[in-house]
Motif scaffolding. Structure first.
Motif, PDB file in Angstrom:
ATOM      1  N   TYR A 227       9.138  -4.919   2.871  1.00 29.27           N
ATOM      2  CA  TYR A 227       9.335  -5.819   1.474  1.00 29.27           C
ATOM      3  C   TYR A 227       9.414  -7.078   1.889  1.00 29.27           C
ATOM      4  CZ  TYR A 227       9.530  -1.555  -1.122  1.00 29.27           C
ATOM      5  OH  TYR A 227       9.107  -0.360  -1.625  1.00 29.27           O
ATOM      6  N   SER A 228       9.893  -7.697   2.926  1.00 34.35           N
ATOM      7  CA  SER A 228      10.233  -9.096   3.152  1.00 34.35           C
ATOM      8  C   SER A 228       8.661  -9.644   3.669  1.00 34.35           C
ATOM      9  CB  SER A 228      10.997  -9.276   4.577  1.00 34.35           C
ATOM     10  OG  SER A 228      10.437  -8.539   5.387  1.00 34.35           O
ATOM     11  N   ASP A 229       7.665  -8.960   3.775  1.00 43.65           N
ATOM     12  CA  ASP A 229       6.465  -9.553   3.819  1.00 43.65           C
ATOM     13  C   ASP A 229       5.733 -10.049   2.680  1.00 43.65           C
ATOM     14  OD1 ASP A 229       6.527  -9.200   6.854  1.00 43.65           O
ATOM     15  OD2 ASP A 229       5.841  -7.054   6.414  1.00 43.65           O
ATOM     16  N   ALA A 297      16.765  -5.524   0.889  1.00 47.28           N
ATOM     17  CA  ALA A 297      15.447  -5.594   0.382  1.00 47.28           C
ATOM     18  C   ALA A 297      14.676  -6.057   1.731  1.00 47.28           C
ATOM     19  CB  ALA A 297      14.840  -6.548  -0.723  1.00 47.28           C
ATOM     20  N   PRO A 298      14.878  -7.209   2.461  1.00 42.78           N
ATOM     21  CA  PRO A 298      14.306  -7.528   3.663  1.00 42.78           C
ATOM     22  C   PRO A 298      14.043  -6.718   4.906  1.00 42.78           C
ATOM     23  CG  PRO A 298      15.786  -9.205   2.880  1.00 42.78           C
ATOM     24  CD  PRO A 298      16.335  -8.048   2.221  1.00 42.78           C
ATOM     25  N   HIS A 299      14.945  -5.785   5.128  1.00 38.69           N
ATOM     26  CA  HIS A 299      15.043  -4.764   6.148  1.00 38.69           C
ATOM     27  C   HIS A 299      14.282  -3.447   5.689  1.00 38.69           C
ATOM     28  CE1 HIS A 299      18.168  -7.415   7.455  1.00 38.69           C
ATOM     29  NE2 HIS A 299      19.073  -7.379   6.208  1.00 38.69           N
ATOM     30  N   MET A 300      13.883  -3.291   4.506  1.00 41.86           N
ATOM     31  CA  MET A 300      13.145  -1.921   4.187  1.00 41.86           C
ATOM     32  C   MET A 300      11.879  -1.920   4.324  1.00 41.86           C
ATOM     33  SD  MET A 300      15.534  -0.891   0.915  1.00 41.86           S
ATOM     34  CE  MET A 300      14.967   0.860   0.743  1.00 41.86           C
ATOM     35  N   THR A 301      11.274  -0.745   4.412  1.00 43.42           N
ATOM     36  CA  THR A 301       9.884  -0.431   4.465  1.00 43.42           C
ATOM     37  C   THR A 301       9.202  -0.177   3.359  1.00 43.42           C
ATOM     38  OG1 THR A 301      10.124   0.738   6.671  1.00 43.42           O
ATOM     39  CG2 THR A 301       8.043   1.137   5.397  1.00 43.42           C
ATOM     40  N   MET A 302       8.179  -1.042   2.966  1.00 47.21           N
ATOM     41  CA  MET A 302       7.073  -1.089   1.910  1.00 47.21           C
ATOM     42  C   MET A 302       6.271   0.047   2.179  1.00 47.21           C
ATOM     43  SD  MET A 302       4.676  -3.654   0.224  1.00 47.21           S
ATOM     44  CE  MET A 302       5.710  -4.536  -0.678  1.00 47.21           C
ATOM     45  N   ILE A 303       5.545  -0.174   3.643  1.00 41.02           N
ATOM     46  CA  ILE A 303       4.602   0.665   4.041  1.00 41.02           C
ATOM     47  C   ILE A 303       5.043   1.221   5.554  1.00 41.02           C
ATOM     48  CG2 ILE A 303       2.127   1.371   4.432  1.00 41.02           C
ATOM     49  CD1 ILE A 303       1.305  -0.780   2.219  1.00 41.02           C
ATOM     50  N   PRO A 304       5.080   2.508   6.064  1.00 36.99           N
ATOM     51  CA  PRO A 304       5.597   2.434   7.216  1.00 36.99           C
ATOM     52  C   PRO A 304       4.555   2.530   8.173  1.00 36.99           C
ATOM     53  CG  PRO A 304       5.143   4.602   5.989  1.00 36.99           C
ATOM     54  CD  PRO A 304       4.947   3.542   4.903  1.00 36.99           C
TER      55      PRO A 304
END
Length: 871
Positions: A227-229, A297-304
């Protein structure tokens, strides 16, 4: 097994009787014998053409290639008929229960109400359910390179296929007659970071007079997107990203680092940890709520991260002119990595008043001096959470087919198995050992920088979850003409099927003891067998009118039996005009996960309406622990549906179809934890609370108990429109297409607490856009071809549960472009871009990531190049 064998024997006797009475007539009525009949999704009877009474859309390999998608879920997510309940790996995180899985929901009726077939046969569901209870077929098991075409049947089909075909059927037909060899390589990247992809495939096969062999090898690798991307999801504090939006919220967690300290006797009496060496960072201090927050949020996966290697072999052998053998072997190993922020605890850990690490041991004047404490804090010091999922999928089908006189028959045995191991390899604390470490003084939760590696190793654990799903099926189908009518042959098909299913989803003992916090896992075990008998008649009433009658009886070992009929017609008064319609009933058996779910912890965001009304506390949605268990007394969901449509070929260059559909579904299996919480919030057997000593305060919630029930009804109707226009010019050949789904009605009902029902959701509300459409333009000239597609998803209301129902989530339009060049011998070069203009998903106020990831994609612009060489 005795009653099963008896029913199959009776079916065989009926087949023999039909053969003996009709073989002579069938031999005489062979006008169509010279024309090969083809299997059509939705019918047991082979037809002379694909167009039948039921609405069917077929997408071949070339069309799939021109969409620019890299996997099946990418294709289905773009289809206007796909709705809420379609899910991809997008949004997978350490809190997901179906990491790495994807499936599709036709018409928004749920992934478990859309039947997925491979070559017309069922496959096993994923051992890990989505959202703890939704059984689904993981379509990531099927690589794009292996697909010959995809058929989408857009009406209920339980009369043909049995359970789960409420919304419709998706039949994935694999390549089985490839000649030669083909190697392909594809690379792609996103515009905003993360998500780079590589895909390599090799196809080779040969066809002889007796044999057909097709081998397909495929490798797919995609790196993660966090998500940080993305600028719109880089922080859980959406208020900071939208400072002028009064409805934007701060979704940062109430469990921070080093956290918030509270009295064990009254967790509402709390203070921010601003004591000692390690203190809550100034930017994370929330004075209004008296909390130390944390931006997860910055540490979580949006797309694995995903890596998949698959093989497919399809063999066909002609034993004689009237007898053939076939085998399908498919297998895949897939690996995925999902990430989340450090594990949170919400008052699960305690520190005694005389503990040597007590933060107020040297402050006798402090109100918390010598008091037993609890805390909201994150174990960031042992790392952010990381799960690794490793899945092996196998499918084997062995069968014989042939003819007896003019009758076609097919018999096959299929075995499908999916095994998954999910391991939490980083960032997961064992709560029992964490408490022991606090009690012994080994670990100081309030001064994380002072803890030794020995202490961190002691509290951290590796979690393991093992799942297995199997499907074993034996089926026999017989079809042929039983009489000659003036308009053609009266066709009959009979089918007998026996199926065994089993699932096992077992986390390790730590989960079962409740020793792991900061994650979710399910436990479910169950098995069932079922047997069915089906019959279908195709009646040529007139040269211009065909009627199909179908019925299926199915008996389940765990909940009983059901009989589902279907009637459909195709009327063609003109060569270029056809009217079609269908009516039928369908059902969905309760999933083995819903029946056999063991104790499972969930962390939903809920509002404590009881406490809010009583003392004005906890009026905002926050995380609570909800304990789910399966319900062995569940009955099936039942539905009826009808479809009316017109197909009109205006001239040789333009044609269209328009279909009206309507579904009425009863006894929907669901859970409504917010309803249970608000209705039974004062019942200690349903909601467990800790007393606070405040007058009229019902107490701080510890946990909520919930389960699945047949509690819902749903009615939906709408229009499917499809038009194609072809034009040949000196500049090339053009084809313009437009496909639209428009929802006229979508009304979901749930209990109101007074013995009646309330309207829970309707069209145009959250996650329910009323219109989706795709406009496409294909062009080809000599060695060049290109496809341009414009995808539109309509607007819908914000989330009422998040108190933003008055806000609108805007419509989203994306543009895809693919160009192909065939000017090099045996070579095709392709270049494509999906989401050409890098359109961001529209802002939604409902969650930390700032968009509706169940409807819109956060991938952004994806650019790729592909080369294919044939030899």
């Amino acid at each position: 097994m005795k009653h099963i064998k008896l029913k199959l024997a009776l079916a065989a006797s009926a087949v023999s009787l039909a053969l003996s009475h009709s073989s002579l007539m069938a031999q005489e009525s062979s006008d169509d014998d010279s024309v090969e009949r083809i299997a059509v999704t939705g019918s047991l009877i082979k037809r002379l053409d694909m167009e039948g009474p039921s609405p069917l859309t077929s997408i071949d390999a070339a069309q799939i290639e021109n969409t620019g998608v890299t996997d099946l879920i990418g294709l289905f997510a773009k289809l206007p008929i796909s709705g809420q309940g379609t899910f991809s790996t997008q949004g997978n995180s350490s809190d997901d229960t179906a990491n790495g899985g994807s499936s599709v929901s036709l018409r928004g009726l749920g992934a478990d109400s859309t039947l997925i077939l491979i070559n017309g046969r069922r496959v096993s569901v994923s051992p890990f359910a989505k959202g703890i209870d939704t059984a689904f077929v993981d379509i990531n098991n099927i690589p794009i390179s292996a697909i010959k075409r995809v058929d989408i049947l857009k009406d209920g089909a339980s009369a043909t296929y049995g359970s789960d075909a409420i919304a419709g059927v998706i039949n994935i037909v694999l390549k089985d007659d490839f000649e030669g060899a083909e190697v392909s390589a594809r690379v792609g990247t996103t515009a905003d970071g993360g998500g780079n992809e590589q895909n390599f495939s090799l196809i080779f096969g040969n066809n002889t007079e007796k044999f057909k062999h097709t081998f397909i090898l495929d490798y797919f690798d995609r790196e993660e997107v966090l998500y940080s991307d993305r600028s719109y999801s880089r922080t859980a504090n959406q208020k900071s990203l939208h400072p002028n939006d009064e409805d934007a919220s701060d979704f940062r967690s109430s469990s921070g680092i080093p956290g918030t300290i509270a009295l064990r006797s009254d967790p509402t009496n709390r203070i921010i940890d601003e004591f000692g060496n390690d203190r809550c960072a100034p930017e994370d201090i929330d004075r209004a709520q008296n909390l130390c927050r944390y931006d997860y949020a910055p540490h979580m996966t949006m797309i694995p991260d995903a890596e998949r290697f698959s093989f497919n072999y399809l063999g066909r052998y002609e034993i004689s002119d009237s007898l053939r053998a076939y085998v399908d072997f498919n297998g895949q190993n897939s690996k995925s990595i999902v990430r989340g922020a450090g594990s949170p605890s919400f008052n699960e850990l305690f520190m005694d008043g005389d503990n040597p690490n007590h933060p107020f041991a040297d402050m006798p004047d402090h109100p918390f001096f010598m008091q037993d404490l609890t805390m909201r804090r994150r174990t960031v010091e042992i790392g952010n959470r990381e799960k690794r999922v490793d899945t092996d999928y196998y499918r084997a089908v062995m069968g014989l087919s042939g003819e007896i006189s003019s009758w076609n028959w097919d018999a096959a045995y299929s075995y499908i198995k999916s095994e998954s191991v999910e391991r939490g390899v980083d960032g997961f604390p064992n709560s029992r050992r964490a408490q022991e470490a606090i009690d012994s003084g080994l670990w100081n939760p309030f001064e994380p920088s002072t803890n030794t590696q020995e202490a961190l190793d002691f509290i951290e654990t590796v979690t393991t979850r093992v799942g297995k799903s199997t499907n074993k099926t034996l089926d026999f189908t017989l079809s042929g003409a039983i009489a000659e009518m003036s308009a053609g042959d009266l066709m009959l098909a009979l089918k007998a099927e026996y199926r065994e299913e089993a699932i096992a989803d077992n986390p390790d003992d730590q989960f079962l003891r409740g020793d792991v916090f900061g994650t979710e896992a399910t436990q479910a075990n169950g098995s069932r067998d079922s047997q069915s008998l089906s019959a279908e008649l195709a009646v040529p009433v007139l040269d211009t009118l065909e009627v199909q009658l179908a019925v299926r009886y199915e008996d389940y070992s765990d909940f009983g039996s059901t009989t589902d009929p279907k009637i459909s017609f195709l009327y063609s008064p003109l060569d270029n005009l056809s009217l079609r319609g269908s009516y039928g009933t369908a059902f969905r058996a309760p999933s083995l996960h819903q029946l056999g779910l063991g104790r499972t912890d969930e962390s939903p965001n809920l509002i404590d309406t009881i406490r809010c009304d009583a003392v004005g506390l906890s009026c905002d949605p926050i995380e609570y622990t909800a304990i789910f268990e399966g319900n062995p007394d569940l009955g099936p969901e039942e539905s009826s549906s009808y479809n009316l449509g017109v197909i009109y070929e205006i001239n040789e260059n333009i044609d269209f179809s328009l279909d009206y559909y309507s579904y009425d579904i009863e006894n929907i299996i669901d859970s409504d934890t917010q309803f249970v919480f608000s209705t039974f919030g004062n019942d200690p057997s349903v909601v467990q609370r800790l007393p606070t000593g405040i007058a009229n305060d019902p107490g701080e919630v510890v946990q909520i108990f919930d389960s699945f029930q047949n509690i819902g009804d749903l009615e939906t109707s709408g229009l499917d429109f499809d038009i194609a226009y072809r034009l040949a010019t000196d500049l090339g050949d053009f084809k313009l297409g437009f496909v639209m789904n428009y929802v006229l009605k979508y009304e979901e009902f749930r209990p109101d607490g007074n013995g009646g029902q309330r309207l829970n959701l309707q069209e145009g509300e959250f996650e329910q856009p009323e219109v989706r459409h795709t406009t496409s333009l294909d062009w080809s000239k000599e060695d060049l071809s290109a496809t341009l597609a414009i995808n539109y998803i309509g607007e819908f209301d914000g989330d009422e549960d998040a108190d933003v129902g008055h806000r609108t989530v805007d419509a989203m339009t994306t543009v895809d472009l693919v160009a192909n060049y065939n000017g090099i011998e045996n070579t095709t070069l392709s270049f494509g871009v999906t989401n050409l203009f890098n359109e961001e998903p529209p802002f939604s106020h409902h969650d930390f990531f700032g968009y509706v990831n169940t409807v819109h994609s956060g991938q952004g612009r994806f650019t790729y190049a592909k080369a294919t060489y044939r030899f």
